[in-house]
Design a protein around this motif. Structure first.
Motif, mmCIF file in Angstrom:
data_model
loop_
_atom_site.group_PDB
_atom_site.id
_atom_site.type_symbol
_atom_site.label_atom_id
_atom_site.label_comp_id
_atom_site.label_asym_id
_atom_site.label_seq_id
_atom_site.Cartn_x
_atom_site.Cartn_y
_atom_site.Cartn_z
ATOM 1 N N CYS A 61 -6.415 0.208 5.703
ATOM 2 C CA CYS A 61 -6.089 -0.369 4.501
ATOM 3 C C CYS A 61 -6.962 -1.744 4.319
ATOM 4 O O CYS A 61 -7.241 -2.263 3.228
ATOM 5 C CB CYS A 61 -4.768 -0.514 4.560
ATOM 6 S SG CYS A 61 -3.840 0.842 4.065
ATOM 7 N N CYS A 118 -9.220 7.452 2.581
ATOM 8 C CA CYS A 118 -7.451 7.152 2.657
ATOM 9 C C CYS A 118 -6.851 8.535 2.873
ATOM 10 O O CYS A 118 -6.164 8.643 4.255
ATOM 11 C CB CYS A 118 -7.242 6.710 1.298
ATOM 12 S SG CYS A 118 -5.520 6.736 1.478
ATOM 13 N N PRO A 121 -4.360 7.389 -2.464
ATOM 14 C CA PRO A 121 -4.656 6.308 -3.287
ATOM 15 C C PRO A 121 -3.833 6.455 -4.677
ATOM 16 O O PRO A 121 -3.749 5.560 -5.228
ATOM 17 C CB PRO A 121 -6.379 6.607 -3.632
ATOM 18 C CG PRO A 121 -6.567 7.408 -2.343
ATOM 19 C CD PRO A 121 -5.757 8.198 -1.984
ATOM 20 N N THR A 148 0.668 -1.226 0.057
ATOM 21 C CA THR A 148 -0.123 -0.076 -0.046
ATOM 22 C C THR A 148 0.781 1.316 0.091
ATOM 23 O O THR A 148 1.925 1.366 0.096
ATOM 24 C CB THR A 148 -0.924 -0.012 1.118
ATOM 25 O OG1 THR A 148 -0.077 -0.088 2.418
ATOM 26 C CG2 THR A 148 -1.737 -1.152 1.194
ATOM 27 N N ASP A 149 0.242 2.345 0.133
ATOM 28 C CA ASP A 149 1.100 3.665 0.093
ATOM 29 C C ASP A 149 1.865 3.568 1.575
ATOM 30 O O ASP A 149 1.383 3.454 2.627
ATOM 31 C CB ASP A 149 -0.136 4.747 0.248
ATOM 32 C CG ASP A 149 0.815 6.252 0.577
ATOM 33 O OD1 ASP A 149 1.822 6.079 0.690
ATOM 34 O OD2 ASP A 149 -0.019 7.154 0.691
ATOM 35 N N ARG A 178 1.294 5.167 5.059
ATOM 36 C CA ARG A 178 0.223 4.778 5.966
ATOM 37 C C ARG A 178 0.805 3.670 6.797
ATOM 38 O O ARG A 178 0.423 2.499 6.884
ATOM 39 C CB ARG A 178 -1.124 4.255 5.164
ATOM 40 C CG ARG A 178 -1.651 5.141 4.741
ATOM 41 C CD ARG A 178 -3.251 4.784 4.442
ATOM 42 N NE ARG A 178 -3.764 5.189 6.004
ATOM 43 C CZ ARG A 178 -5.224 4.991 6.073
ATOM 44 N NH1 ARG A 178 -6.003 4.474 5.359
ATOM 45 N NH2 ARG A 178 -5.453 4.902 7.288
ATOM 46 N N CYS A 198 -10.128 -1.140 2.834
ATOM 47 C CA CYS A 198 -10.076 -0.483 1.718
ATOM 48 C C CYS A 198 -9.769 -1.898 0.703
ATOM 49 O O CYS A 198 -10.294 -1.908 -0.492
ATOM 50 C CB CYS A 198 -9.059 0.203 1.589
ATOM 51 S SG CYS A 198 -8.712 1.183 -0.040
ATOM 52 N N VAL A 234 -12.991 5.611 -1.146
ATOM 53 C CA VAL A 234 -11.537 5.300 -1.105
ATOM 54 C C VAL A 234 -10.680 6.513 -0.702
ATOM 55 O O VAL A 234 -9.938 6.818 0.207
ATOM 56 C CB VAL A 234 -10.870 4.478 -1.978
ATOM 57 C CG1 VAL A 234 -9.532 4.249 -2.042
ATOM 58 C CG2 VAL A 234 -11.677 3.158 -1.877
ATOM 59 N N CYS A 236 -0.894 4.388 -4.321
ATOM 60 C CA CYS A 236 -1.060 2.910 -3.762
ATOM 61 C C CYS A 236 -1.485 2.078 -4.947
ATOM 62 O O CYS A 236 -2.306 2.190 -5.625
ATOM 63 C CB CYS A 236 -2.160 3.230 -2.579
ATOM 64 S SG CYS A 236 -2.385 1.556 -1.928
ATOM 65 N N VAL A 260 -3.299 -0.480 -4.474
ATOM 66 C CA VAL A 260 -4.631 -0.854 -4.282
ATOM 67 C C VAL A 260 -5.507 0.132 -4.822
ATOM 68 O O VAL A 260 -6.556 -0.103 -5.399
ATOM 69 C CB VAL A 260 -4.953 -1.093 -2.975
ATOM 70 C CG1 VAL A 260 -6.244 -1.499 -2.536
ATOM 71 C CG2 VAL A 260 -3.952 -2.234 -2.081
HETATM 72 S S1 SF4 Z 1 -6.492 3.158 2.307
HETATM 73 FE FE1 SF4 Z 1 -6.664 1.879 0.241
HETATM 74 S S2 SF4 Z 1 -5.668 3.439 -1.280
HETATM 75 FE FE2 SF4 Z 1 -5.229 4.234 1.071
HETATM 76 S S3 SF4 Z 1 -3.175 3.290 1.208
HETATM 77 FE FE3 SF4 Z 1 -4.678 1.775 2.252
HETATM 78 S S4 SF4 Z 1 -4.987 0.306 0.640
HETATM 79 FE FE4 SF4 Z 1 -4.183 2.153 -0.146
#
Ligand code: SF4
Length: 346
Positions: free
Chosen positions: A276, A269, A244, A231-232, A235, A279, A265, A247, A249
Motif C-alpha cells: 500500500c 493490489c 482497489p 485502505t482496503d 490488506r 500504491c 494498481v 479502497c 486510495v
Molecule cells: S494496494 Fe493500493 S488500492 Fe490496494 S489496498 Fe493498498 S492502497 Fe488500496
C-alpha cells in the motif's frame, strides 16, 4: 466547435464562501464549471450571504473566505475572459428579489426541503432556528432566477433546490406578468457527474470531517496525508491481496491516475504484488501533477491581489446589469416600477 456567444444557453451556479477549496469541491463542481465556460454563458458566484445562514455569529472571516474561494476558482481554471465571477453580496438585487419571493412562498415549501431538517440535525453547536436558515433555499432561487438561467449545474442532492426554484418561478408568474408574458423562465437542473471522492478517512471529503486534501496543499503535505489514508481493510499484511474497488486510495487512482498506473494498481493490489505504501506513492504522484499547475496559477493571483479584486468588481458590474434589468421587469410586473407615473398623479 463551441456555440457562438449569442447562441449560448445561460448557466448559473455558486459556491459558499467557506475559504480554501478541497479536491471534493474541485471534482464535484469546479472542474465541471471550467469545462462549461465555452459551451454556456456562465455566471459563477461566491455565496457570502449563504455563508451567513449558518455562520452569522462571527462574520470576521467572510470576506477573506470569499477571496480564498475566488483564488481557487482562478487556480482551478475559471477564466474571467470566458465567464462572469462575482461575490453575491456585491449584487444587492439578490436580496431584493429574495424579499419579494419571501412574500409569495408558503412556509411549507421551505420546511420540506430535505437539506433543511438534515442540516438542522447534523450541524450542532449553532442555533439554526433562524429565519435566514429556513429561507436559504429561497435565496438560492433568487440567485438563479435573477439571471433567468437555462441550466443550473447541480449534484443529485441539490435537485430539490432547483425544483423549489421552478415552483417559485411558476407562482410568481401566476400572480404577476409583463403584458401577459411570464417574467421568469423555469430553469432546468443540469445533473453533473459526482465522482466518488473519499477523504483520507474513507468518508466523503468534507471540511467538517477534517479529512480533506486541499487544492493548496504543498507536495509534502499531500504525500503525508496520503500516507495516513485508510485502505482496503482486507490488506492487513503485505502478503494479503486487496481490491482497489473498495479502497479509498483506489478511488483516487480512478480519478487522477493514468490508465497505465490504474492497471498496475489493480494487478498489484489483487495479487499482493505491491504494498500500500508504494500504491499511495503513485496516487500522490498523480495528485501532485494535477495540483501543481493550479498552485502556480494561484500564486500568480496571490501576488496580485488588486487584480483579483478588479476581476470581482468587473464581474459584479456585468452581473449587476443583468440583475438591474430583471428587477425592472419584476417591479413593473408587480405595478411597483420606479418610473414616475405622471398620468395617475397629475
Ligand atoms: S494496494 Fe493500493 S488500492 Fe490496494 S489496498 Fe493498498 S492502497 Fe488500496
Amino acid at each position: 466547435m463551441p456555440p457562438q456567444p449569442n447562441q449560448r444557453k445561460r448557466v448559473l451556479s455558486g459556491m459558499r464562501a467557506t475559504g480554501k477549496l478541497h479536491l471534493g469541491n474541485f471534482v464535484g463542481a469546479l472542474d465541471n464549471w471550467v469545462r462549461m465556460q465555452d459551451q454556456y454563458e456562465c455566471f459563477f458566484f461566491i455565496a457570502d450571504w449563504h455563508a451567513l445562514t449558518t455562520d452569522y455569529a462571527d462574520t470576521s472571516r467572510v470576506k477573506e473566505n470569499s477571496l480564498e474561494v475566488m483564488l481557487d476558482f482562478l487556480a482551478g481554471g475559471l477564466d474571467p475572459e470566458r465567464c462572469t465571477m462575482f461575490i453575491q453580496s456585491h449584487v444587492p438585487q439578490h436580496a431584493e428579489l429574495h424579499l419579494l419571493f419571501s412574500m409569495i412562498t408558503p412556509l411549507g415549501w421551505l420546511e420540506r426541503v430535505p437539506t433543511y431538517k438534515e442540516q438542522q440535525e447534523n450541524i450542532t453547536g449553532k442555533d439554526l432556528s433562524t429565519y435566514g436558515f429556513l429561507g436559504y433555499p429561497l435565496l438560492m432561487s433568487a440567485d438563479i432566477l435573477m439571471y433567468k438561467g437555462d441550466f443550473v449545474p447541480v449534484g443529485e442532492d441539490q435537485v430539490p433546490h432547483v425544483e423549489l426554484t421552478r415552483e417559485v418561478a411558476r407562482r410568481f408568474n401566476t400572480f404577476y406578468n409583463l403584458r401577459g408574458n411570464p417574467v421568469f423562465p423555469e430553469p432546468q437542473a443540469l445533473l453533473t457527474p459526482e465522482p466518488k471522492l473519499p477523504g483520507t478517512d474513507g468518508r466523503k471529503m468534507s471540511k467538517s470531517y477534517s479529512n480533506t486534501i486541499m487544492l493548496t496543499d504543498p507536495e509534502p503535505v499531500v504525500r503525508q496525508k496520503l500516507k495516513t489514508m485508510v485502505t482496503d481493510p482486507a490488506r492487513v499484511r503485505r502478503c494479503d491481496p486487496g481490491n482497489p474497488d473498495v479502497c479509498p486510495v483506489g478511488d483516487l487512482h480512478k480519478l487522477f491516475s493514468s490508465k497505465n498506473t490504474i492497471a498496475k494498481v489493480y494487478e498489484g493490489c489483487r495479487s499482493a504484488g505491491i504494498g500500500c505504501i508504494e500504491c499511495k506513492g503513485w496516487a500522490a504522484d498523480s495528485l501532485v501533477q494535477i495540483l501543481a499547475p493550479m498552485q502556480q496559477r494561484r500564486k500568480k493571483y496571490e501576488d496580485h491581489p488588486r487584480l483579483v479584486w478588479d476581476i470581482l468588481e468587473a464581474g459584479a458590474a456585468t452581473a449587476g446589469k443583468v440583475a438591474s434589468a430583471t428587477m425592472s421587469e419584476v417591479r413593473e410586473s408587480m405595478g411597483m416600477s420606479l418610473e414616475y407615473d405622471g398620468s395617475r398623479n397629475s
